[in-house]
Design a protein around this motif. Structure first.
Motif, short mmCIF file in Angstrom:
data_model
loop_
_atom_site.label_atom_id
_atom_site.label_comp_id
_atom_site.label_asym_id
_atom_site.label_seq_id
_atom_site.Cartn_x
_atom_site.Cartn_y
_atom_site.Cartn_z
N ARG A 190 14.25 3.52 -25.15
CA ARG A 190 15.53 3.21 -24.50
C ARG A 190 15.31 2.82 -23.04
N TRP A 191 14.42 3.51 -22.37
CA TRP A 191 14.08 3.15 -20.99
C TRP A 191 13.52 1.73 -20.94
N SER A 192 12.67 1.40 -21.88
CA SER A 192 12.07 0.08 -21.93
C SER A 192 13.15 -0.99 -22.09
N ALA A 193 14.12 -0.74 -22.96
CA ALA A 193 15.20 -1.70 -23.17
C ALA A 193 16.02 -1.88 -21.90
N ARG A 194 16.28 -0.80 -21.19
CA ARG A 194 17.07 -0.89 -19.95
C ARG A 194 16.30 -1.61 -18.85
N VAL A 195 14.99 -1.40 -18.80
CA VAL A 195 14.17 -2.15 -17.84
C VAL A 195 14.27 -3.64 -18.12
N CYS A 196 14.16 -4.02 -19.37
CA CYS A 196 14.22 -5.44 -19.73
C CYS A 196 15.60 -6.02 -19.44
N GLU A 197 16.64 -5.25 -19.66
CA GLU A 197 17.99 -5.71 -19.32
C GLU A 197 18.11 -5.95 -17.82
N ALA A 218 -1.52 -0.88 -29.62
CA ALA A 218 -0.31 -1.67 -29.81
C ALA A 218 0.45 -1.21 -31.05
N GLU A 219 -0.28 -0.87 -32.10
CA GLU A 219 0.38 -0.40 -33.32
C GLU A 219 1.14 0.89 -33.06
N ARG A 220 0.54 1.77 -32.27
CA ARG A 220 1.14 3.09 -32.02
C ARG A 220 2.33 3.02 -31.08
N ARG A 221 2.31 2.10 -30.11
CA ARG A 221 3.38 2.02 -29.10
C ARG A 221 4.27 0.80 -29.29
N ARG A 222 4.21 0.19 -30.44
CA ARG A 222 4.96 -1.04 -30.69
C ARG A 222 6.46 -0.85 -30.43
N ALA A 223 7.05 0.24 -30.89
CA ALA A 223 8.49 0.43 -30.74
C ALA A 223 8.91 0.46 -29.28
N GLN A 224 8.08 1.06 -28.42
CA GLN A 224 8.41 1.12 -27.00
C GLN A 224 8.22 -0.24 -26.33
N ALA A 225 7.24 -1.00 -26.79
CA ALA A 225 6.96 -2.30 -26.18
C ALA A 225 7.86 -3.41 -26.71
N ALA A 226 8.48 -3.20 -27.86
CA ALA A 226 9.25 -4.26 -28.50
C ALA A 226 10.32 -4.88 -27.62
N PRO A 227 11.03 -4.10 -26.77
CA PRO A 227 12.05 -4.73 -25.92
C PRO A 227 11.51 -5.81 -24.99
N LEU A 228 10.19 -5.83 -24.73
CA LEU A 228 9.63 -6.89 -23.89
C LEU A 228 9.90 -8.27 -24.50
N GLY A 229 10.11 -8.30 -25.80
CA GLY A 229 10.42 -9.57 -26.46
C GLY A 229 11.79 -10.11 -26.09
N THR A 230 12.64 -9.28 -25.50
CA THR A 230 13.99 -9.72 -25.12
C THR A 230 14.05 -10.26 -23.70
N VAL A 231 12.96 -10.16 -22.95
CA VAL A 231 12.95 -10.62 -21.56
C VAL A 231 13.12 -12.14 -21.53
N ARG A 232 13.96 -12.59 -20.60
CA ARG A 232 14.23 -14.02 -20.48
C ARG A 232 13.67 -14.58 -19.17
N ALA A 233 13.16 -15.80 -19.24
CA ALA A 233 12.70 -16.53 -18.06
C ALA A 233 12.97 -18.00 -18.30
N THR A 234 13.36 -18.73 -17.26
CA THR A 234 13.67 -20.14 -17.45
C THR A 234 12.42 -20.99 -17.65
N ARG A 235 11.26 -20.49 -17.17
CA ARG A 235 10.03 -21.27 -17.26
C ARG A 235 8.97 -20.63 -18.15
N ALA A 236 8.60 -19.38 -17.84
CA ALA A 236 7.52 -18.76 -18.61
C ALA A 236 7.52 -17.25 -18.41
N ARG A 237 6.96 -16.56 -19.41
CA ARG A 237 6.66 -15.13 -19.31
C ARG A 237 5.15 -14.99 -19.48
N VAL A 238 4.48 -14.41 -18.50
CA VAL A 238 3.02 -14.37 -18.50
C VAL A 238 2.52 -12.94 -18.34
N TYR A 239 1.34 -12.70 -18.87
CA TYR A 239 0.79 -11.33 -18.94
C TYR A 239 -0.72 -11.36 -18.77
#
Length: 406
Positions: A190-197, A218-239
């Motif tokens: 839930r914290w992860s989702a709010r950060v992404c919002e 990644a398999e173990r923490r996938r649920a916590q990391a999944a909200p990162l997929g909702t992050v929006r950027a007009t140009r790119a998201r880089v890691y």
């Protein structure tokens, strides 16, 4: 926006620098730290002239012995080969509690005693007991506040950064930075989702994550990391990868971030174009990558910039601030990093400075290169942040203002 990458061989990159003083110190810390963290407060609070009744002294000593033994055992079980989440939580709490107790036992054990003596307050036993209650009170208050600070959604830190080589067409480019999310034993989906919002409210052109996504695979923490997929950027998201990815199957994290729509900049770059001007957005693996033994993982700046026009401004993502020496030598204009957590629990930042050139904020290195070091978005280990608040950063890139003649 166009995309370039490379497979340049490793031979042209400079060798890793010799191990720092902190790395040498780290060899002995596992033996020394638990003893200091628990025996010093035990002495200050129980045996510094208080003359507590025997049951109080015995019970208090037993608690300190429990911390001395339990903390390293829990940390090993939680972060070692077994990766037991409950043990990691217990170990983190004990580590944070021990550090705060140690710090304020030392400070108040000396300063408050001097102040009370100069003020003529009480006799020896009374002064010693006042110190004990003061240390316990300060520790309880700081741990309660620090836990709330660690668990909240970080505040947004905004700043303008002028880059002399940035073209006017890119003036006002909005770069959002998150880093060191450290999804881990405490479920923070839930914290992860709010950060992404929160990140999405910034309407950033470029969103960056500079590593240490999680503690665990990644398999173990996938649920916590999944909200990162909702992050929006007009140009790119880089890691880019951080050192903690290399404790937990780094390639799995690279693959998951790619799956979530982020561009893993593994020693490669993108070209971001706007208004007729271009910015090179490059990234390198963490400096610990090569020692991980994973094929193809290493910090390779020459490879990251291979094929890029040397006259274009460069924004580099590198997890650790210590990469700045190589970045400055390579003509990078701005490096974005994390890793330090700003010390996380005061005054740990003094130890961080042994290993890193910057702990937090914007700093200049050489004639041209700027470094921005984030205090991090999450926390590692102890679920506390004391005088080192977490952050989501919005950097607005500025081109030079035209000079006005009188």
């Amino acid at each position: 926006m166009t995309d370039t990458s490379n497979t340049r061989p490793a031979g042209s990159e400079a060798q890793e620098p010799p191990r720092s003083r902190l790395h040498l110190l780290m060899r002995y810390i596992p033996l020394i730290a638990p003893v200091l963290l628990w025996t010093v407060p035990c002495w200050v609070l129980l045996y510094g002239g208080q003359h507590w009744p025997l049951p109080v002294t015995s019970a208090g000593t037993a608690l300190f012995v429990l911390g001395l033994v339990g903390m390293p055992l829990a940390m090993v079980r939680g972060h070692g080969r077994h990766q037991q989440d409950r043990a990691a939580v217990v170990g983190g709490i004990l580590l944070g509690t021990g550090w705060v107790l140690f710090t304020w036992s030392v400070l108040l054990g000396v300063l408050l005693r001097i102040a009370l003596t100069l003020a003529g307050v009480g006799e020896g036993q009374d002064r010693a007991r006042i110190v004990t209650w003061a240390v316990l009170g300060v520790t309880a208050a700081l741990l309660s506040w620090g836990h709330a600070e660690a668990r909240r959604v970080p505040r947004v830190r905004r700043l303008d950064v002028e880059l002399p080589r940035l073209g006017a067409g890119l003036d006002g480019l909005r770069v959002a930075l998150i880093t060191d999310t450290h999804y881990g034993p405490l479920d923070r989906a839930r914290w992860s989702a709010r950060v992404c919002e929160t990140v999405n409210t910034l309407e950033a052109d470029l969103v960056c994550h500079t590593g240490d996504i999680a503690d665990g695979t990644a398999e173990r923490r996938r649920a916590q990391a999944a909200p990162l997929g909702t992050v929006r950027a007009t140009r790119a998201r880089v890691y880019v990868t951080g050192n903690h990815e290399y404790y937990s199957e780094a390639q799995g994290w690279v693959d998951l971030m790619d799956e979530l729509g982020w561009e893993p900049l593994r020693n490669r770059h993108l070209l971001l174009e706007r208004g007729g001007d271009t910015l090179v957005v490059a990234g390198v693996d963490d400096v610990t990558a090569e020692s991980s033994g994973l094929a193809g993982h290493r910090a390779h700046l020459a490879g990251a910039l291979d094929g890029a026009d040397p006259d274009l401004p460069v924004l580099l993502l590198a997890h650790q601030p210590k990469f700045i020496d190589r970045a400055a030598a390579g003509g990078v204009d701005l490096q974005l990093s994390g890793h330090t957590h700003g010390g996380q629990i005061w005054p740990f930042h003094h130890l961080v400075r042994i290993d890193q050139p910057a702990v937090a904020g914007l700093s200049r290195h050489g004639d041209r290169t700027l470094l921005y070091t984030s205090r991090g978005t999450g926390f590692w280990g102890p679920p506390f942040r004391v005088f080192a608040p977490s952050e989501i950063t919005l950097l607005v890139l500025r081109s030079p203002r035209p000079s006005t003649s009188s």
